[in-house]
Design an enzyme around this catalytic site. Structure first.
Site, short mmCIF file in Angstrom:
data_model
loop_
_atom_site.label_atom_id
_atom_site.label_comp_id
_atom_site.label_asym_id
_atom_site.label_seq_id
_atom_site.Cartn_x
_atom_site.Cartn_y
_atom_site.Cartn_z
N LYS A 87 47.12 41.95 34.73
CA LYS A 87 45.82 42.14 35.18
C LYS A 87 46.61 41.90 37.16
O LYS A 87 47.43 41.33 37.25
CB LYS A 87 45.58 40.76 35.87
CG LYS A 87 44.47 40.66 35.45
CD LYS A 87 43.65 39.65 34.54
CE LYS A 87 41.91 38.69 35.26
NZ LYS A 87 41.45 37.61 34.30
N SER A 116 38.15 34.27 30.29
CA SER A 116 38.34 35.31 30.76
C SER A 116 39.29 36.57 30.23
O SER A 116 39.08 37.42 30.30
CB SER A 116 38.45 35.29 32.56
OG SER A 116 38.02 35.17 32.91
N SER A 156 37.03 37.93 33.21
CA SER A 156 37.33 38.29 34.23
C SER A 156 38.02 39.75 33.95
O SER A 156 38.55 40.04 34.41
CB SER A 156 37.93 37.26 35.34
OG SER A 156 39.53 36.87 34.63
#
Length: 546
Positions: free
Chosen positions: A103, A216, A192
């Site tokens: 990420k 997330s 997220s």
């Protein structure tokens, strides 16, 4: 940057074995364990796998449905893979040659930027690899690139849709990539860690790393039909990750199978001298050792939904009719596998929250139906955000003029047309705190979070009913487990459709097992037994092997 168009032409043939029947390795849906076995047996090389994934990124992420899940390709990915072609995975280097995405809020000390999806950090790099990345590299992984995310892990603006960032736009759900309304996908990719999840679901990497503060990892996992482990805070180092809240932040794996997540957890779970939360770490030697298709026999599993208390059911109550059917079947499977199901509501304070745990924030989001009103935000998040982000910018960020949260806010204001599609109301609220966590309201809010979600929530519930785990639909139980830093493991359970009155293609719904600190091995055992009995995961349609 690597020219993916050229790579796409060079790698149209999926990795081929040397056997007489030329059997193919279907990288689009291969498990990490299968790919590792192929590398160990010499049926594939790291370069071949890396080229195959780069070709899929070009075909489906950059073109085709335009999933937009990969923000940047590591310009050194192919050279790293080539250096690993002669090496086979081993006990010492279990990920040797396997291409993995991380990420874009996880620091890499290479030629890739670390941006958190923010235009303000578009040119920002990191002084070093985060310990998470070091662990992956030490295990032999090829860091394929950085995955898109909800900007600043969705703590920038009220009502920002999951998967949106000012630097890259919208990540699309691979199960419904074309369906958009006026400003966002109808079927969201979850956030997220949207890009991390979509890339795994679409077969653009062997596995990925996401992060979670509250939902997330679990949210994109359920939206994309994946397995994830949201670990106990302190099982995996938080150092070098652009933060929201040190009380709740953690990295975690996103994979296509439970075994794959256990394999990654073996690599990532380790003490970090710079992260005090990891000093209390408890883990088994091998998270895969206890995986058993009979692993649910004798387990006591809590289901926080009872017919005679429908008002105290924020977890199962809001499900659609089809979602309720998926969960009803999942619970039947748990019983069939030998688990004792205990139906009982969780004390309401566990999910409502203790007094003083939220603060009102003025909503300026132009797309929000609640624009102009004050909505609640986590007080702990906002107070820890300023302090923790300022420390990251000071200690980790390089090649950027952004040194504080105030600098990011000023940049966004000056570039509002590009940077503030949904505003920055949460950043504005966080900037008003002192930034040193000295305020009594912060200390009170953190204590109330623990009192409500831990002592009077999960702990009270599990103690009273002598539970081994609690099961929730999708990410619905994220907050009550995340506030005390407790772990969750999610596994695909089935499919649902529709968003409100809008018809949609089918998209996944997951089943989440949550428990107390350091219970990851037990939760993985339960999830594995359920996974083996159901095989509920189906890859997204219309993304065939190249």
């Amino acid at each position: 940057m690597i020219e993916l168009q050229i790579l796409a032409m060079e790698t149209k043939v999926i990795v081929v074995t040397e056997s007489s029947n030329s059997a193919r390795i279907a990288v689009d849906n291969a498990s990490l364990a299968d790919l590792r076995e192929a590398l160990a047996q010499g049926r594939a090389t790291s370069s071949e796998l890396t080229k195959a994934y780069l070709a899929r990124i070009e075909a489906y992420d950059r073109n085709g449905p335009g999933l937009n899940s990969v923000r940047v390709i590591n310009p050194d990915a192919l050279s790293i893979a080539a250096s690993l072609d002669a090496e086979k995975p081993s006990a010492e280097r279990p990920l040797a040659g396997l291409p993995i995405l991380v990420k874009d809020n996880v620091a890499t000390g290479d030629r890739q930027p670390t941006t958190a999806g923010s235009l303000a950090l578009a040119g920002a790099h990191a002084r070093d690899d985060a310990p998470v990345v070091k662990k992956l590299r030490d295990a032999g992984a090829v860091i394929l690139g950085k995955a898109n995310l909800t900007e600043f892990a969705n703590v920038l603006a009220v009502g920002m849709p999951s998967g949106y960032s000012s630097i890259a736009g919208y990540v699309r759900n691979p199960y419904s990539p074309k369906l958009m309304d006026d400003h966002a996908p109808v079927v969201l990719p979850g956030g997220s860690s949207a890009g991390s999840a979509v890339a795994v679901a679409a077969g653009l990497c062997a596995a990925s790393i996401g992060t979670e503060t509250s939902g997330s990892l679990l949210s994109p996992a359920t939206q994309n039909g994946l397995v994830t482990v949201k670990p106990t805070v302190g099982l995996i180092s938080r150092s070098g990750i652009i933060p929201i809240s040190h009380s709740q932040d953690t990295a975690g794996p996103m994979t296509r199978t439970v075994r794959d997540s256990a394999i990654l957890l073996n690599v990532l779970a380790a003490r970090d001298p710079d992260d005090p939360a990891t000093h209390l770490l408890q883990r088994p030697e091998d998270y895969t050792a206890d995986l058993d298709k009979d692993g649910l026999k004798g387990a006591r599993i809590g289901v926080p939904s009872v017919a005679d208390d429908p008002l105290n059911d924020p977890f199962y109550g809001p499900l659609s009719a089809r979602g309720k059917a998926v969960m009803a079947r999942a619970i039947e499977v748990l019983e069939d596998l030998g688990a004792t199901i205990v139906r009982a509501a969780i004390p309401a304070i566990g999910w409502i929250g203790g007094p003083g745990t939220t603060m009102p924030v003025l909503n300026r989001n132009p797309f929000s139906p609640a624009k102009g009103t004050a909505g609640p935000a986590s007080l702990v998040f906002l107070y820890e955000l300023k302090r923790d982000l300022n420390l990251y910018l000071r200690d980790w960020a390089t090649r950027t003029q952004m040194k504080t949260m105030a600098d990011v806010i000023a940049f966004n204001t000056e570039n509002a047309g590009r940077a503030l599609r949904y505003g920055q109301d949460l950043f504005l609220a966080a900037e008003q705190t002192k930034g040193d966590l000295s305020e009594p309201e912060y200390r009170s809010a953190r204590a109330m979070d623990l009192m409500a979600a831990k002592e009077r929530g999960m702990d009270a519930y599990m103690d009273r009913h002598q539970l081994d785990a609690v099961v929730f639909p999708g990410a619905s139980g994220a907050a009550i487990a995340a506030k005390p830093g407790y772990p969750s493991v999610q596994v695909p359970a089935g499919f649902i459709s529709g968003i409100g009155a809008t018809e949609t293609p089918d998209y996944p719904l997951g089943l989440t097992f949550a428990g107390r600190a350091w219970s990851e091995a037990r939760l993985l055992r339960f999830a594995y037994a359920y996974e083996q009995a159901t095989n509920a995961r189906r890859p997204p349609p219309d993304l065939p092997a190249l």
